[in-house]
Design a protein around this motif. Structure first.
Motif, mmCIF file in Angstrom:
data_model
loop_
_atom_site.group_PDB
_atom_site.id
_atom_site.type_symbol
_atom_site.label_atom_id
_atom_site.label_comp_id
_atom_site.label_asym_id
_atom_site.label_seq_id
_atom_site.Cartn_x
_atom_site.Cartn_y
_atom_site.Cartn_z
ATOM 1 N N TRP A 41 0.843 -1.195 0.000
ATOM 2 C CA TRP A 41 0.000 0.000 0.000
ATOM 3 C C TRP A 41 0.881 1.248 0.000
ATOM 4 O O TRP A 41 0.670 2.171 -0.785
ATOM 5 N N SER A 62 -7.407 4.598 7.440
ATOM 6 C CA SER A 62 -8.615 4.344 6.640
ATOM 7 C C SER A 62 -8.475 3.072 5.814
ATOM 8 O O SER A 62 -9.416 2.285 5.704
ATOM 9 N N ARG A 63 -7.302 2.855 5.247
ATOM 10 C CA ARG A 63 -7.073 1.683 4.400
ATOM 11 C C ARG A 63 -7.112 0.393 5.210
ATOM 12 O O ARG A 63 -7.623 -0.629 4.764
#
Length: 152
Positions: A41, A62-63
């Motif tokens: 990510w 958030s991810r």
């Protein structure tokens, strides 16, 4: 895998507190102890996509929010009981694993629910009924004594 994204960010911020104003350094050091999924990510975050470290940690949390640990409720301990044919070691391992997933300081509840989870005829339960313990440390000492006897 990121197990606790908010905790990861909090621990990172504590370790890097003296550098908190150097956002470039904070962003570069942040991935140093991430797992493979989080590194992928991080590597995929485009240059110029994020303008501040605060925005970066928000995007990170958030991810990986679905990876966050949700503590077990206290009453979960009531459902941990020694299974038929189960050793004291296996029961205590399951019990303490569950106990460690509960937020808060509930030693008194831990002592009572551990005892209640033992079969009524178990010698350790009889001892804990006759001579109640007041600390988890003392309970652990008794458990260890009985596990040694069980293993012999």
């Amino acid at each position: 895998m990121v197990e606790h994204p908010v905790e990861h960010v909090n621990h990172f911020n504590q370790r890097m507190a003296v550098h908190f104003k150097n956002e470039t350094l904070m962003c570069k050091v942040f991935p140093s102890n991430l797992g493979p999924m989080a590194i992928r990510w991080f590597d995929g975050v485009g240059v110029g996509f994020i303008d501040s470290f605060k925005e970066f940690t928000w995007a990170f949390e958030s991810r990986f929010i679905t990876c966050s640990r949700v503590p077990w409720p206290l009453d979960s301990l009531l459902f941990v009981t020694m299974r038929e044919g189960e050793t004291l070691k296996l029961y205590s391992d399951r019990y303490w694993e569950m106990f460690n997933e509960i937020d808060g300081d509930f030693d008194d509840v831990a002592i009572r629910t551990f005892k209640v989870g033992l079969p009524a005829e178990h010698d350790l339960r009889k001892l804990l009924t006759k001579k109640p313990v007041r600390s988890v440390r003392r309970l652990m000492d008794h458990i260890d004594e009985y596990k040694r006897v069980e293993e012999d």
